[in-house]
Design a protein around this motif. Sequence first.
Motif, PDB file in Angstrom:
ATOM      1  N   THR A  27       0.864  -1.177   0.000  1.00  0.00           N
ATOM      2  CA  THR A  27       0.000   0.000   0.000  1.00  0.00           C
ATOM      3  C   THR A  27       0.898   1.224   0.000  1.00  0.00           C
ATOM      4  N   HIS A  28       0.750   2.059  -0.992  1.00  0.00           N
ATOM      5  CA  HIS A  28       1.608   3.232  -1.113  1.00  0.00           C
ATOM      6  C   HIS A  28       0.838   4.501  -0.779  1.00  0.00           C
ATOM      7  N   PHE A  29       1.544   5.455  -0.253  1.00  0.00           N
ATOM      8  CA  PHE A  29       0.889   6.702   0.154  1.00  0.00           C
ATOM      9  C   PHE A  29       1.858   7.871  -0.026  1.00  0.00           C
ATOM     10  N   GLY A  30       1.269   9.061  -0.132  1.00  0.00           N
ATOM     11  CA  GLY A  30       2.059  10.270  -0.303  1.00  0.00           C
ATOM     12  C   GLY A  30       2.569  10.817   1.020  1.00  0.00           C
ATOM     13  N   ILE A  31       3.187  11.966   0.954  1.00  0.00           N
ATOM     14  CA  ILE A  31       3.792  12.595   2.127  1.00  0.00           C
ATOM     15  C   ILE A  31       2.777  13.506   2.805  1.00  0.00           C
ATOM     16  N   LEU A  32       2.708  13.406   4.125  1.00  0.00           N
ATOM     17  CA  LEU A  32       1.929  14.332   4.936  1.00  0.00           C
ATOM     18  C   LEU A  32       2.923  15.264   5.614  1.00  0.00           C
ATOM     19  N   ARG A  33       2.906  16.526   5.226  1.00  0.00           N
ATOM     20  CA  ARG A  33       3.885  17.468   5.779  1.00  0.00           C
ATOM     21  C   ARG A  33       3.171  18.677   6.375  1.00  0.00           C
ATOM     22  N   PHE A  34       3.855  19.300   7.341  1.00  0.00           N
ATOM     23  CA  PHE A  34       3.334  20.510   7.955  1.00  0.00           C
ATOM     24  C   PHE A  34       3.789  21.730   7.163  1.00  0.00           C
ATOM     25  N   LYS A  35       2.869  22.633   6.942  1.00  0.00           N
ATOM     26  CA  LYS A  35       3.162  23.849   6.193  1.00  0.00           C
ATOM     27  C   LYS A  35       4.191  24.694   6.940  1.00  0.00           C
ATOM     28  N   ASP A  36       5.156  25.229   6.198  1.00  0.00           N
ATOM     29  CA  ASP A  36       6.173  26.146   6.713  1.00  0.00           C
ATOM     30  C   ASP A  36       7.127  25.497   7.708  1.00  0.00           C
ATOM     31  N   LEU A  37       7.188  24.159   7.729  1.00  0.00           N
ATOM     32  CA  LEU A  37       8.151  23.481   8.584  1.00  0.00           C
ATOM     33  C   LEU A  37       9.104  22.662   7.728  1.00  0.00           C
ATOM     34  N   GLU A  38      10.388  22.812   7.983  1.00  0.00           N
ATOM     35  CA  GLU A  38      11.401  22.026   7.277  1.00  0.00           C
ATOM     36  C   GLU A  38      11.962  20.999   8.257  1.00  0.00           C
ATOM     37  N   LEU A  39      11.579  19.750   8.089  1.00  0.00           N
ATOM     38  CA  LEU A  39      11.981  18.691   9.008  1.00  0.00           C
ATOM     39  C   LEU A  39      13.119  17.885   8.400  1.00  0.00           C
ATOM     40  N   TRP A  62      10.246  18.302  16.332  1.00  0.00           N
ATOM     41  CA  TRP A  62       8.974  17.706  15.913  1.00  0.00           C
ATOM     42  C   TRP A  62       9.028  16.181  15.910  1.00  0.00           C
ATOM     43  N   SER A  63       9.926  15.611  16.709  1.00  0.00           N
ATOM     44  CA  SER A  63       9.934  14.162  16.885  1.00  0.00           C
ATOM     45  C   SER A  63       8.749  13.766  17.765  1.00  0.00           C
ATOM     46  N   LEU A  64       8.448  12.463  17.820  1.00  0.00           N
ATOM     47  CA  LEU A  64       7.373  12.007  18.699  1.00  0.00           C
ATOM     48  C   LEU A  64       7.689  12.358  20.148  1.00  0.00           C
ATOM     49  N   LEU A  82      -4.979   9.665  10.713  1.00  0.00           N
ATOM     50  CA  LEU A  82      -5.979   8.801  10.087  1.00  0.00           C
ATOM     51  C   LEU A  82      -7.059   9.602   9.374  1.00  0.00           C
ATOM     52  N   ASP A  83      -7.300  10.812   9.815  1.00  0.00           N
ATOM     53  CA  ASP A  83      -8.359  11.622   9.221  1.00  0.00           C
ATOM     54  C   ASP A  83      -8.073  11.951   7.755  1.00  0.00           C
ATOM     55  N   PHE A  84      -6.791  11.946   7.380  1.00  0.00           N
ATOM     56  CA  PHE A  84      -6.441  12.249   5.990  1.00  0.00           C
ATOM     57  C   PHE A  84      -6.486  11.003   5.098  1.00  0.00           C
ATOM     58  N   GLY A  85      -6.494   9.821   5.721  1.00  0.00           N
ATOM     59  CA  GLY A  85      -6.556   8.592   4.939  1.00  0.00           C
ATOM     60  C   GLY A  85      -5.267   8.335   4.177  1.00  0.00           C
ATOM     61  N   LEU A  86      -5.251   7.202   3.439  1.00  0.00           N
ATOM     62  CA  LEU A  86      -4.085   6.844   2.630  1.00  0.00           C
ATOM     63  C   LEU A  86      -4.354   7.234   1.183  1.00  0.00           C
ATOM     64  N   SER A  87      -3.459   8.044   0.642  1.00  0.00           N
ATOM     65  CA  SER A  87      -3.602   8.509  -0.728  1.00  0.00           C
ATOM     66  C   SER A  87      -2.219   8.714  -1.319  1.00  0.00           C
ATOM     67  N   LEU A  88      -2.117   8.597  -2.647  1.00  0.00           N
ATOM     68  CA  LEU A  88      -0.838   8.855  -3.302  1.00  0.00           C
ATOM     69  C   LEU A  88      -0.543  10.351  -3.390  1.00  0.00           C
ATOM     70  N   ASP A  90       0.385  14.004  -2.148  1.00  0.00           N
ATOM     71  CA  ASP A  90       1.057  14.657  -1.028  1.00  0.00           C
ATOM     72  C   ASP A  90       0.102  15.665  -0.392  1.00  0.00           C
ATOM     73  N   ILE A  91       0.139  15.762   0.932  1.00  0.00           N
ATOM     74  CA  ILE A  91      -0.755  16.651   1.670  1.00  0.00           C
ATOM     75  C   ILE A  91       0.076  17.606   2.517  1.00  0.00           C
ATOM     76  N   GLU A  92      -0.254  18.875   2.433  1.00  0.00           N
ATOM     77  CA  GLU A  92       0.398  19.886   3.266  1.00  0.00           C
ATOM     78  C   GLU A  92      -0.663  20.530   4.137  1.00  0.00           C
ATOM     79  N   VAL A  93      -0.423  20.562   5.439  1.00  0.00           N
ATOM     80  CA  VAL A  93      -1.436  21.028   6.371  1.00  0.00           C
ATOM     81  C   VAL A  93      -0.785  21.919   7.423  1.00  0.00           C
ATOM     82  N   ALA A  94      -1.515  22.886   7.912  1.00  0.00           N
ATOM     83  CA  ALA A  94      -1.007  23.782   8.950  1.00  0.00           C
ATOM     84  C   ALA A  94      -0.920  23.036  10.280  1.00  0.00           C
ATOM     85  N   ALA A  95       0.107  23.353  11.069  1.00  0.00           N
ATOM     86  CA  ALA A  95       0.272  22.724  12.375  1.00  0.00           C
ATOM     87  C   ALA A  95      -0.926  23.001  13.277  1.00  0.00           C
ATOM     88  N   GLU A  96      -1.607  24.119  13.058  1.00  0.00           N
ATOM     89  CA  GLU A  96      -2.765  24.468  13.875  1.00  0.00           C
ATOM     90  C   GLU A  96      -3.845  23.387  13.802  1.00  0.00           C
TER      91      GLU A  96
END
Length: 324
Positions: A27-39, A62-64, A82-88, A90-96
């Motif tokens: 099962t492959h999925f894209g990247i879930l990243r936080f907006k304006d954060l370089e990890l 931003w480690s666990l 889990l709310d974003f589900g598995l998708s190919l 990439d998702i960028e979301v605000a930390a808020e």
Amino acid sequence: GKALVIEDQMETRLWDLFQIDRRPSFTHFGILRFKDLELSKSRYRREIAEGRLSGIDDPRTWSLQSLRRRGIQPAALRYFVLDFGLSLNDIEVAAETLYAENRKRIDEHANRYFFVPEPVSVEIHGLPATEAAHPPLHPDFPGRGTRTVPVGPKFHVAKEDFDRFRGQEVRLKDFCNVVLDHRATFVSLENKDIPKIQWVSHGGVPTHVVMPTGFESRGLAEPEVASLRVDDVVQFERIGFARVDHVSRAEVRMGGGGAGGGRRGGGGGAPVAEEGRFRARRGGAARGKRGPTAWVAPAAIPQLADADELMARLERRAGVRYAT
């Protein structure tokens, strides 16, 4: 991750050639990243080795471990992912978004306390004899009871509040109204519609709050904070939620901000005077431009209403362009 699709196809081809029937599924999925954060784990390892970060649980990694230290609940993080589900895609979301999910889980349980960063000593002239004030542990749950905050003629207030309201009538939250100065004047006990500020009486607990930016806010908290236990999550009013790291007779250490709530950006923040000094110290690492605020109307996000004041406090450095 979807970056391994080709490798998985190669393995599938080998299994076909060798006629292997029992095989795993991918099962492959894209990247879930936080907006304006370089990890970057490699950068964090280097900065930990150089002493620029305190460890893997430094709130800037931003480690666990760092999310736990900041009071982010495992259930909030799990639901957020889990709310974003598995998708190919990439998702960028605000930390808020994560902070808001966490806030739903901790707000009801987090008792409220006063914390005064950069305390300024104030003595109230004409204060009636009173032993203690009794603010609610949680304003939405009066049945939980109250906390006992000793009072006397001598108090501490935050330097930012003192500088802003000196000479004006303000309310020491849940207690009394005074004309603020080093020698303040008592006015009344009635709850007026005037600015309200945090306060701590003499005998407050030295408290150290590490913010998500790495900024360390030091000040005094009300005495009952000394009775908290490690892992307790509370809310410092007007500062934000914080998790107890360490409790001793000498000091209480907290991981603050980012757990939801707070004064700036919804995730807990430093008072503008302190944040200005912190960002000025960080200015040497700038690459051409510094933008410590946001292009947004204060009416939309009231926590950013102090943007102009913050910009005015920043120490300018040669070769750096400053913009809101």
